[in-house]
Design a protein around this motif. Structure first.
Motif, PDB file in Angstrom:
ATOM      1  N   GLN A  12       0.827  -1.205   0.000  1.00 40.65           N
ATOM      2  CA  GLN A  12       0.000   0.000   0.000  1.00 40.65           C
ATOM      3  C   GLN A  12       0.860   1.253   0.000  1.00 40.65           C
ATOM      4  O   GLN A  12       0.952   1.978   0.984  1.00 40.65           O
ATOM      5  CB  GLN A  12      -0.963  -0.032   1.186  1.00 40.65           C
ATOM      6  CG  GLN A  12      -1.971  -1.158   1.027  1.00 40.65           C
ATOM      7  CD  GLN A  12      -2.723  -1.466   2.303  1.00 40.65           C
ATOM      8  OE1 GLN A  12      -2.459  -0.919   3.360  1.00 40.65           O
ATOM      9  NE2 GLN A  12      -3.677  -2.367   2.208  1.00 40.65           N
ATOM     10  N   LYS A  13       1.534   1.469  -1.128  1.00 40.75           N
ATOM     11  CA  LYS A  13       2.352   2.669  -1.316  1.00 40.75           C
ATOM     12  C   LYS A  13       2.258   3.047  -2.781  1.00 40.75           C
ATOM     13  O   LYS A  13       1.741   2.276  -3.580  1.00 40.75           O
ATOM     14  CB  LYS A  13       3.796   2.436  -0.865  1.00 40.75           C
ATOM     15  CG  LYS A  13       4.419   1.121  -1.294  1.00 40.75           C
ATOM     16  CD  LYS A  13       5.833   0.889  -0.742  1.00 40.75           C
ATOM     17  CE  LYS A  13       5.885   0.610   0.705  1.00 40.75           C
ATOM     18  NZ  LYS A  13       6.410  -0.619   1.191  1.00 40.75           N
ATOM     19  N   SER A  14       2.750   4.205  -3.126  1.00 44.27           N
ATOM     20  CA  SER A  14       2.678   4.616  -4.528  1.00 44.27           C
ATOM     21  C   SER A  14       3.446   3.623  -5.396  1.00 44.27           C
ATOM     22  O   SER A  14       4.370   2.944  -4.934  1.00 44.27           O
ATOM     23  CB  SER A  14       3.249   6.025  -4.698  1.00 44.27           C
ATOM     24  OG  SER A  14       4.669   5.970  -4.708  1.00 44.27           O
ATOM     25  N   THR A  15       3.066   3.545  -6.653  1.00 45.39           N
ATOM     26  CA  THR A  15       3.663   2.564  -7.566  1.00 45.39           C
ATOM     27  C   THR A  15       5.167   2.770  -7.713  1.00 45.39           C
ATOM     28  O   THR A  15       5.934   1.802  -7.702  1.00 45.39           O
ATOM     29  CB  THR A  15       2.946   2.616  -8.924  1.00 45.39           C
ATOM     30  OG1 THR A  15       1.575   2.235  -8.700  1.00 45.39           O
ATOM     31  CG2 THR A  15       3.559   1.679  -9.943  1.00 45.39           C
ATOM     32  N   LEU A  16       5.620   4.013  -7.849  1.00 43.13           N
ATOM     33  CA  LEU A  16       7.059   4.262  -8.001  1.00 43.13           C
ATOM     34  C   LEU A  16       7.813   3.882  -6.724  1.00 43.13           C
ATOM     35  O   LEU A  16       8.906   3.305  -6.791  1.00 43.13           O
ATOM     36  CB  LEU A  16       7.324   5.720  -8.375  1.00 43.13           C
ATOM     37  CG  LEU A  16       6.860   6.119  -9.784  1.00 43.13           C
ATOM     38  CD1 LEU A  16       7.014   7.620 -10.002  1.00 43.13           C
ATOM     39  CD2 LEU A  16       7.593   5.344 -10.867  1.00 43.13           C
ATOM     40  N   ASN A  87       3.880  -9.429 -12.690  1.00 46.64           N
ATOM     41  CA  ASN A  87       3.788  -8.075 -12.154  1.00 46.64           C
ATOM     42  C   ASN A  87       3.119  -8.101 -10.787  1.00 46.64           C
ATOM     43  O   ASN A  87       2.312  -8.986 -10.506  1.00 46.64           O
ATOM     44  CB  ASN A  87       2.885  -7.209 -13.047  1.00 46.64           C
ATOM     45  CG  ASN A  87       3.428  -7.014 -14.435  1.00 46.64           C
ATOM     46  OD1 ASN A  87       3.938  -5.964 -14.772  1.00 46.64           O
ATOM     47  ND2 ASN A  87       3.308  -8.035 -15.279  1.00 46.64           N
ATOM     48  N   VAL A  88       3.416  -7.075  -9.993  1.00 47.56           N
ATOM     49  CA  VAL A  88       2.742  -6.854  -8.720  1.00 47.56           C
ATOM     50  C   VAL A  88       1.735  -5.731  -8.947  1.00 47.56           C
ATOM     51  O   VAL A  88       2.116  -4.621  -9.347  1.00 47.56           O
ATOM     52  CB  VAL A  88       3.750  -6.428  -7.626  1.00 47.56           C
ATOM     53  CG1 VAL A  88       3.030  -6.197  -6.302  1.00 47.56           C
ATOM     54  CG2 VAL A  88       4.859  -7.466  -7.479  1.00 47.56           C
ATOM     55  N   VAL A  89       0.456  -6.002  -8.714  1.00 47.44           N
ATOM     56  CA  VAL A  89      -0.558  -4.952  -8.826  1.00 47.44           C
ATOM     57  C   VAL A  89      -0.261  -3.898  -7.766  1.00 47.44           C
ATOM     58  O   VAL A  89       0.072  -4.218  -6.615  1.00 47.44           O
ATOM     59  CB  VAL A  89      -1.981  -5.524  -8.659  1.00 47.44           C
ATOM     60  CG1 VAL A  89      -3.022  -4.411  -8.587  1.00 47.44           C
ATOM     61  CG2 VAL A  89      -2.301  -6.491  -9.792  1.00 47.44           C
ATOM     62  N   SER A  90      -0.367  -2.625  -8.170  1.00 51.40           N
ATOM     63  CA  SER A  90      -0.049  -1.526  -7.256  1.00 51.40           C
ATOM     64  C   SER A  90      -1.107  -0.438  -7.404  1.00 51.40           C
ATOM     65  O   SER A  90      -2.033  -0.570  -8.192  1.00 51.40           O
ATOM     66  CB  SER A  90       1.349  -0.986  -7.584  1.00 51.40           C
ATOM     67  OG  SER A  90       1.404  -0.609  -8.951  1.00 51.40           O
ATOM     68  N   GLY A  91      -0.942   0.640  -6.681  1.00 55.48           N
ATOM     69  CA  GLY A  91      -1.912   1.724  -6.758  1.00 55.48           C
ATOM     70  C   GLY A  91      -3.175   1.399  -5.975  1.00 55.48           C
ATOM     71  O   GLY A  91      -3.349   0.298  -5.455  1.00 55.48           O
ATOM     72  N   GLU A  92      -4.051   2.363  -5.921  1.00 54.50           N
ATOM     73  CA  GLU A  92      -5.308   2.177  -5.191  1.00 54.50           C
ATOM     74  C   GLU A  92      -6.303   1.412  -6.039  1.00 54.50           C
ATOM     75  O   GLU A  92      -6.229   1.464  -7.268  1.00 54.50           O
ATOM     76  CB  GLU A  92      -5.903   3.549  -4.851  1.00 54.50           C
ATOM     77  CG  GLU A  92      -5.044   4.362  -3.909  1.00 54.50           C
ATOM     78  CD  GLU A  92      -5.485   5.815  -3.855  1.00 54.50           C
ATOM     79  OE1 GLU A  92      -6.667   6.092  -4.142  1.00 54.50           O
ATOM     80  OE2 GLU A  92      -4.636   6.656  -3.529  1.00 54.50           O
ATOM     81  N   PRO A  93      -7.268   0.724  -5.408  1.00 56.64           N
ATOM     82  CA  PRO A  93      -8.314   0.058  -6.195  1.00 56.64           C
ATOM     83  C   PRO A  93      -8.976   1.059  -7.139  1.00 56.64           C
ATOM     84  O   PRO A  93      -9.213   2.212  -6.768  1.00 56.64           O
ATOM     85  CB  PRO A  93      -9.294  -0.443  -5.135  1.00 56.64           C
ATOM     86  CG  PRO A  93      -8.458  -0.613  -3.905  1.00 56.64           C
ATOM     87  CD  PRO A  93      -7.437   0.494  -3.965  1.00 56.64           C
TER      88      PRO A  93
END
Length: 194
Positions: A12-16, A87-93
């Motif tokens: 739960q952090k920004s994608t970068l 890949n690892v899904v990132s970002g908010e839903p």
């Protein structure tokens, strides 16, 4: 289980930030043939709707990209040419972003990696996104699996002090997005793809 998976809130952090944070952690796959694992040494961030290089550019929602619209920390696999990529899904839903794992440094199950990949130099076993999935036995059917549970998971690794950053690889046809410096790697690690 040899390692403890990272907790859900790690993702739960920004994608970068996540793309950099994953470096040094251990990617593990348990199969009936055995357990393989490697330190993550190279990643690329894909920033979703605004990123021409992302599968979810313009909020493109398909059967393939569906998992990216959900919570972070899930597996997004797809086949490109003949290779499965992970890949690892990132970002908010609702904001479909992901981090491609581009390379790992072999840690466990190296003999099994050789069986799966053939007679290669060790540095060529896992120094690319299609090579590492083949070596670790990661398949398209891992799609949608939570990264905090076996058989495919990410565990605490080592702290990487020196991280380099530059443009992503293999996305020449994506306009200005091809120049975004969203690839991260462990400086000087011999298993980085190039």
């Amino acid at each position: 289980m040899l390692f403890s998976p990272l907790p859900v809130d790690f993702y739960q952090k920004s994608t970068l930030t996540l793309a950099k944070s994953l470096l040094g952690h251990i990617l593990i796959k348990e199969t009936k043939e055995g357990v393989t694992a490697g330190y993550i040494v190279e990643t690329e961030a894909y920033m979703g709707p605004e990123d021409r290089a992302a599968h979810s550019f313009n909020n493109r929602r398909t059967k393939r990209t569906e998992v990216m619209f959900g919570p972070p920390g899930y597996v997004y696999t797809y086949v490109m040419h003949t290779h499965c990529l992970v890949n690892v899904v990132s970002g908010e839903p609702g904001k479909p972003e992901a981090v491609l794992i581009r390379a790992v440094e072999p840690l466990l199950g190296i003999d099994l990696m050789y069986e799966r990949r053939g007679d290669k130099k060790e540095k060529d076993l896992t120094n690319g996104p299609g090579k590492l999935t083949k070596a670790l036995g990661i398949i398209k059917d891992d799609y949608g699996h939570p990264f905090h549970q076996p058989p495919l998971y990410i565990a605490e690794g080592r702290n990487e002090e020196y991280i380099s950053q530059g443009p992503r690889i293999g996305i020449e046809n994506s306009g200005e997005a091809k120049d975004y410096p969203w690839r991260f790697w462990v400086t000087g690690n011999p298993f980085v793809s190039r």
